[in-house]
Motif scaffolding. Structure first.
Motif, PDB file in Angstrom:
ATOM      1  N   GLY A   1      -3.655  -7.098   4.821  1.00  0.00           N
ATOM      2  CA  GLY A   1      -2.649  -8.364   4.845  1.00  0.00           C
ATOM      3  C   GLY A   1      -1.787  -9.161   3.695  1.00  0.00           C
ATOM      4  N   ASN A   2      -0.340  -9.281   3.883  1.00  0.00           N
ATOM      5  CA  ASN A   2       0.233  -9.783   2.766  1.00  0.00           C
ATOM      6  C   ASN A   2       1.048  -8.082   2.544  1.00  0.00           C
ATOM      7  OD1 ASN A   2      -0.441 -12.140   2.573  1.00  0.00           O
ATOM      8  ND2 ASN A   2      -1.897 -12.092   1.279  1.00  0.00           N
ATOM      9  N   GLY A   3       1.120  -7.954   3.760  1.00  0.00           N
ATOM     10  CA  GLY A   3       2.473  -6.353   3.871  1.00  0.00           C
ATOM     11  C   GLY A   3       1.725  -5.559   3.402  1.00  0.00           C
ATOM     12  N   GLY A   4       0.739  -5.348   3.076  1.00  0.00           N
ATOM     13  CA  GLY A   4      -0.280  -4.970   2.539  1.00  0.00           C
ATOM     14  C   GLY A   4      -0.071  -3.245   2.397  1.00  0.00           C
ATOM     15  N   LEU A   5      -0.546  -2.811   4.314  1.00  0.00           N
ATOM     16  CA  LEU A   5      -0.047  -1.997   5.207  1.00  0.00           C
ATOM     17  C   LEU A   5       0.886  -1.455   5.113  1.00  0.00           C
ATOM     18  CD1 LEU A   5      -2.138  -2.474   8.610  1.00  0.00           C
ATOM     19  CD2 LEU A   5      -2.639  -0.811   6.920  1.00  0.00           C
ATOM     20  N   GLY A   6       2.314  -1.969   4.819  1.00  0.00           N
ATOM     21  CA  GLY A   6       3.476  -1.469   4.984  1.00  0.00           C
ATOM     22  C   GLY A   6       3.753  -0.868   3.408  1.00  0.00           C
ATOM     23  N   LEU A   7       2.983  -1.272   2.153  1.00  0.00           N
ATOM     24  CA  LEU A   7       2.821  -1.119   0.638  1.00  0.00           C
ATOM     25  C   LEU A   7       2.326   0.311   0.896  1.00  0.00           C
ATOM     26  CD1 LEU A   7       1.674  -3.560  -1.445  1.00  0.00           C
ATOM     27  CD2 LEU A   7       3.939  -2.513  -0.944  1.00  0.00           C
ATOM     28  N   LEU A   8       0.795   0.647   1.699  1.00  0.00           N
ATOM     29  CA  LEU A   8       0.820   1.720   2.071  1.00  0.00           C
ATOM     30  C   LEU A   8       0.721   2.986   2.921  1.00  0.00           C
ATOM     31  CD1 LEU A   8      -3.270   0.742   3.038  1.00  0.00           C
ATOM     32  CD2 LEU A   8      -2.349   1.196   0.521  1.00  0.00           C
ATOM     33  N   LEU A   9       1.555   2.473   3.654  1.00  0.00           N
ATOM     34  CA  LEU A   9       2.324   3.327   4.901  1.00  0.00           C
ATOM     35  C   LEU A   9       3.570   3.729   3.769  1.00  0.00           C
ATOM     36  CD1 LEU A   9       2.603   1.552   7.933  1.00  0.00           C
ATOM     37  CD2 LEU A   9       1.284   3.651   7.408  1.00  0.00           C
ATOM     38  N   GLN A  10       4.350   3.074   3.056  1.00  0.00           N
ATOM     39  CA  GLN A  10       5.115   3.286   2.289  1.00  0.00           C
ATOM     40  C   GLN A  10       4.789   4.755   1.241  1.00  0.00           C
ATOM     41  OE1 GLN A  10       8.228   0.834   0.298  1.00  0.00           O
ATOM     42  NE2 GLN A  10       7.395  -0.559   1.594  1.00  0.00           N
ATOM     43  N   LEU A  11       4.074   4.527   0.344  1.00  0.00           N
ATOM     44  CA  LEU A  11       3.056   5.166  -0.310  1.00  0.00           C
ATOM     45  C   LEU A  11       2.684   6.984   0.313  1.00  0.00           C
ATOM     46  CD1 LEU A  11       2.366   5.224  -2.975  1.00  0.00           C
ATOM     47  CD2 LEU A  11       0.157   5.049  -2.372  1.00  0.00           C
ATOM     48  N   LEU A  12       2.426   6.981   1.204  1.00  0.00           N
ATOM     49  CA  LEU A  12       2.288   7.682   2.279  1.00  0.00           C
ATOM     50  C   LEU A  12       3.326   8.758   2.275  1.00  0.00           C
ATOM     51  CD1 LEU A  12       0.361   9.982   3.967  1.00  0.00           C
ATOM     52  CD2 LEU A  12       0.698   7.990   5.690  1.00  0.00           C
ATOM     53  N   GLN A  13       4.943   8.146   2.429  1.00  0.00           N
ATOM     54  CA  GLN A  13       6.125   8.102   3.059  1.00  0.00           C
ATOM     55  C   GLN A  13       6.370   9.360   1.537  1.00  0.00           C
ATOM     56  OE1 GLN A  13       9.211   6.202   4.597  1.00  0.00           O
ATOM     57  NE2 GLN A  13      10.316   6.105   2.686  1.00  0.00           N
ATOM     58  N   PHE A  14       5.756   8.322   0.435  1.00  0.00           N
ATOM     59  CA  PHE A  14       6.807   8.702  -0.722  1.00  0.00           C
ATOM     60  C   PHE A  14       5.818  10.371  -0.900  1.00  0.00           C
ATOM     61  CE2 PHE A  14       4.826   9.121  -5.439  1.00  0.00           C
ATOM     62  CZ  PHE A  14       5.978   9.696  -5.660  1.00  0.00           C
ATOM     63  N   ALA A  15       4.114  10.375  -0.685  1.00  0.00           N
ATOM     64  CA  ALA A  15       3.352  11.572  -1.223  1.00  0.00           C
ATOM     65  C   ALA A  15       3.986  12.364   0.251  1.00  0.00           C
ATOM     66  CB  ALA A  15       2.245  10.611  -0.411  1.00  0.00           C
ATOM     67  N   ALA A  16       4.271  12.078   1.859  1.00  0.00           N
ATOM     68  CA  ALA A  16       5.141  13.407   2.072  1.00  0.00           C
ATOM     69  C   ALA A  16       6.357  14.303   0.839  1.00  0.00           C
ATOM     70  CB  ALA A  16       5.287  12.510   3.032  1.00  0.00           C
ATOM     71  N   GLN A  17       7.428  12.834   0.567  1.00  0.00           N
ATOM     72  CA  GLN A  17       8.670  13.549   0.280  1.00  0.00           C
ATOM     73  C   GLN A  17       8.196  14.266  -0.953  1.00  0.00           C
ATOM     74  OE1 GLN A  17      10.621   9.986  -0.174  1.00  0.00           O
ATOM     75  NE2 GLN A  17      11.673   9.537   1.375  1.00  0.00           N
ATOM     76  N   THR A  18       7.142  14.121  -1.740  1.00  0.00           N
ATOM     77  CA  THR A  18       6.685  14.725  -3.379  1.00  0.00           C
ATOM     78  C   THR A  18       5.437  15.533  -3.022  1.00  0.00           C
ATOM     79  OG1 THR A  18       5.741  12.850  -3.459  1.00  0.00           O
ATOM     80  CG2 THR A  18       7.584  12.951  -4.610  1.00  0.00           C
ATOM     81  N   ARG A  19       5.010  15.576  -1.959  1.00  0.00           N
ATOM     82  CA  ARG A  19       4.170  16.683  -1.324  1.00  0.00           C
ATOM     83  C   ARG A  19       3.641  16.777  -2.363  1.00  0.00           C
ATOM     84  NH1 ARG A  19       5.146  18.579   3.328  1.00  0.00           N
ATOM     85  NH2 ARG A  19       3.939  20.607   2.922  1.00  0.00           N
ATOM     86  N   LEU A  20       2.704  15.445  -2.553  1.00  0.00           N
ATOM     87  CA  LEU A  20       1.481  14.663  -3.421  1.00  0.00           C
ATOM     88  C   LEU A  20       0.324  14.934  -1.743  1.00  0.00           C
ATOM     89  CD1 LEU A  20       2.584  12.279  -5.165  1.00  0.00           C
ATOM     90  CD2 LEU A  20       2.128  14.729  -6.107  1.00  0.00           C
ATOM     91  N   CYS A  21      -0.769  16.215  -1.998  1.00  0.00           N
ATOM     92  CA  CYS A  21      -1.960  16.018  -0.773  1.00  0.00           C
ATOM     93  C   CYS A  21      -2.525  15.100  -0.905  1.00  0.00           C
ATOM     94  CB  CYS A  21      -1.769  17.762  -0.792  1.00  0.00           C
ATOM     95  SG  CYS A  21      -0.658  18.585  -0.019  1.00  0.00           S
TER      96      CYS A  21
END
Length: 773
Positions: free
Chosen positions: A500-520
């Motif tokens: 809640g409170n935008g937490g899912l959006g933060l997780l998806l942004q972190l997933l996007q960050f992991a994809a950009q930096t290749r952090l498997c």
């Protein structure tokens, strides 16, 4: 205006002083290189330059505890190091003076200068760093350093320990020091200096050092001993990773020496002592003794904690590495487990990347203890603190910040792990409670609810296992059926707090960050966290509605689209990441995957006994209960995001991943759940997916018990069940017969189902007459 002008004057004076220090250093080193063979002149020049380096290094260390920090670029010492780098022959000349010159005065001055400049040289981002370490770790230099340390004669004993503390960063050098048996001498020497042993304090060069120095760059014997103490601490911190050294640490009471140093040292030396203490606490015996003798309370009471945040967090991380030590901490009264959680959350507030990484790893371990640490963590707002760390990581890597520091990547990775283990701990606690309630009966459950006490309150140190994938999979299946109506409902509240409170959006942004930096690893942790949040129908709807906006069109997508892309390998081409994404997809579909264990496979053969808590790779709980409206909305969203095409593609052709059977089994699981929708089932029939799966099932089954064998068997079961759902054939007919004739029958049945047959009315009557005379 007066205050502004005075601050301007102060800044100008500081700049002038910095220029003066750098200019003096340049003049001195230029004078040395003009005639390095002039012993008297070279010795004086190097001593003065060493004093300047020591002074500026102290200024840097006063604000930054890490000896290898790159923040030197903001201090004059970096410009001073650049003077050494610019002269290609200076380092080789200095090492030659240390190794080969018979002039003891020049040898001492050169050694002192190298020790003063070594911390910066060892972490310079240039070829000079490699040259410095190469010269420092050559065999002749290592032999000389060993001789100086073993001689215990000042000043070379002190300088030898200083250079050796950096040479030990090379594993071969550390192995050689341990083999030569110098570790006991180091422990005794450090203990003697700390406890002021007479044999050391009254040795030549120390006792008669009370007279004032003739100039401001010379060092007295006591000053050399004080520096040697710090160098020995740095050496022993590295050598504590060798089991051969533990007996010497016990014999010389290294733990007591470290505690005394921690309480009676300046902050730079105290920081180095805490790092050595952390190396000791990584061994179970030292950790238990430390906790039993109130060492933890002393550690938490240190003043100026902002300076010691990283080293203190490292000590705590090594303490919680052992389950037996955590049990001691749970039962300890000073500090209580709540106070420890509060202290760890306080360390995060300093925004030290190293400290934050260590604290997050500690939380990932201790949150498995429900009453001792998980409940205080909830009460103190720990989840909000973790989400705030995620926000800070994303802010530091946002627009205009293309270069991501290694520390920021580490914080993001361990924050993902802490969030995952936080939700998994709540999930496992709720599943354990539910299993116990079902075993005890509804009457016992009502009594426990009426009394307001959980039936496991008498086991305060009970711990779950967030890293046990089998237990997590079983808990997901159990909670999927009961939904949010589980008592206690703390797990649902924890999920809502994260999502809640935008937490899912933060997780998806972190997933996007992991994809950009290749952090498997980070990507896998985030997807595993999303899987648990999707156990709640509300979170599935939020995932469908959450979208990310970005300047890059390839990353502007919905949450469900990102999940599908991760499952297909578009986000990161990694088998573990794809498996985690497929687990999340199965949970969104409403058919959580069973664990990849031989037990789950064996239960399939005996699972037709009506056991309501049993779900295997060859069955779904929808066989008795139909899917709800939320599931159907999620199915529609998956179809709109090309989920059927992506999942089907994973089942066709060869895969380059070692976990291809796991990926295929999970894809079959998700498609099996989706096939309960008539329109999707029709799509699967028209795509001839059953024919492709039948080709894969022609391969001989694996009968072993290894991980890959179990995954292959799980795939065969899930594929046969999917074929059964698509074609309408009984599942046992697909599994029992492995011959080509049976597979041809399946293919013919699928072809007949898809074919449209029409007859003229007159021809149809003739056919009926011919068949039924």
């Amino acid at each position: 205006l007066g205050g502004w002008s005075s601050s301007m004057e102060g800044s100008q004076e500081d700049a002038e002083m910095e220029e003066s220090v750098v200019a003096r250093t340049k003049t001195l080193l230029s004078s040395f290189m003009e005639d390095p063979n002039d012993s008297a002149k070279a010795s004086e020049v190097l001593s003065k330059a060493a004093a300047l380096f020591e002074q500026e290094e102290l200024v840097f260390r006063a604000s930054n505890p890490d000896i290898f920090a790159r923040e030197r670029e903001q201090f004059p010492v970096m410009e001073m190091l650049a003077i050494i780098v610019q002269n290609e022959n200076m380092l080789s000349t200095l090492f030659t003076a240390v190794e080969q010159r018979r002039d003891a005065v020049l040898q001492t001055a050169a050694a002192r200068f190298l020790v003063a400049a070594a911390p910066g040289l060892s972490c310079l981002p240039s070829l000079q760093q490699s040259l410095f370490m190469e010269l420092l770790t050559q065999d002749s230099m290592e032999e000389k350093l060993s001789q100086w340390v073993a001689s215990e004669q000042l000043p070379m004993c002190s300088y030898g320990a200083g250079l050796l503390s950096l040479a030990l960063l090379d594993d071969q050098c550390a192995d050689e020091i341990v083999r030569k048996g110098l570790v006991p001498n180091m422990f005794k020497r450090l203990s003697g200096i700390v406890w002021e042993d007479k044999s050391i304090m009254e040795a030549p060069g120390v006792k008669d050092s009370g007279a004032e120095a003739s100039n401001d760059w010379e060092l007295s014997g006591k000053m050399l001993l004080a520096r040697e103490k710090g160098y020995l601490i740095q050496c022993l911190r590295v050598l504590m990773s060798y089991k051969e050294c533990l007996s010497f640490a016990l014999e010389d009471n290294a733990l007591g020496t470290a505690i005394r140093l921690m309480e009676r040292s300046d902050k730079i030396l105290c920081h180095e002592t805490l790092r050595m203490l952390a190396a000791l606490l990584f061994h179970r015996k030292f950790a238990l003794v430390f906790v039993e003798h109130d060492g933890l309370q002393r550690l938490l009471e240190r003043p100026e904690m902002s300076y010691y945040a990283s080293s203190t967090a490292l000590c705590l991380l090594n303490l919680v590495h052992f389950r037996g030590v955590i049990d001691k901490l749970c039962a300890h009264s000073r500090p209580t487990s709540r106070q420890l959680v509060q202290f760890l959350l306080h360390l995060i507030e300093y925004r030290d990347e190293v400290a934050t990484s260590n604290v997050l790893q500690s939380f990932a371990k201790i949150l498995a203890y429900e009453n001792a640490f998980l409940k205080p963590f909830d009460e103190l707002g720990g989840c909000r603190c973790l989400l705030n760390v995620v926000r800070i990581c994303l802010e530091n890597t946002g627009e205009g910040r293309q270069r991501v520091k290694g520390g920021g990547k580490s914080v993001a990775k361990w924050c993902g792990l802490a969030l995952r283990n936080f939700l998994r701990a709540h999930l496992l606690v709720a599943a354990e409670h539910l299993e116990r309630v079902e075993a005890e009966g509804d009457m016992a459950a009502r009594e426990a609810k009426t009394s307001g006490k959980a039936s496991h309150a008498h086991r305060p140190n009970k711990a779950v296992s967030p890293d046990d994938e089998e237990q997590v999979a079983k808990a997901c299946i159990l909670l999927e059926r009961r939904g949010r109506f589980v008592d206690p409902a703390d797990w649902a509240a924890a999920v809502q707090e994260v999502a809640g409170n935008g937490g899912l959006g933060l997780l998806l942004q972190l997933l996007q960050f992991a994809a950009q930096t290749r952090l498997c690893e980070l990507a896998a942790y985030i997807l595993q966290t999303v899987q648990i949040t999707c156990l709640l129908p509300m979170s599935r709807m939020d995932l469908m509605e959450t979208s990310l906006d970005s300047e890059d069109a390839s990353f502007s997508r919905s949450g469900m689209r990102m999940l599908v892309d991760a499952a297909g390998g578009t986000v990161i081409q990694d088998g573990d990441v794809m498996s985690s994404a497929l687990q999340a997809v199965c949970t969104c579909v409403g058919c959580c995957a069973p664990p990849f264990t031989a037990r789950a496979l064996h239960q399939h053969a005996h699972g037709m006994d009506g056991n309501r808590s049993l779900t295997t790779w060859g069955s779904l709980h929808w066989d008795s209960n139909g899917p709800n409206a939320t599931c159907r909305r999620v199915w529609k969203s998956l179809q709109d995001c090309d989920g059927i095409r992506v999942l089907s593609a994973l089942l066709r052709g060869n895969s380059e991943y070692t976990s291809h059977d796991r990926i295929r089994a999970l894809a079959c699981r998700a498609l099996t759940g989706l096939s309960y929708e008539p329109r999707i089932q029709q799509i699967l029939q028209e795509s001839q997916l059953a024919l492709a799966l039948s080709e894969l099932l022609k391969q001989a089954p694996r009968r072993g018990t290894s991980v890959r064998d179990v995954e292959a068997s799980a795939f065969r079961l899930s594929a046969s069940y999917l074929i059964s759902c698509i074609t309408g054939r009984a599942q046992h007919t697909v599994l029992d017969v492995a011959g080509d004739s049976a597979l041809r029958k399946i293919e013919k049945a699928a072809t007949v189902e898809q074919a449209t047959i029409s007859y003229d009315n007159r021809e149809l009557l003739r056919l009926v007459q011919a068949v039924c005379p």
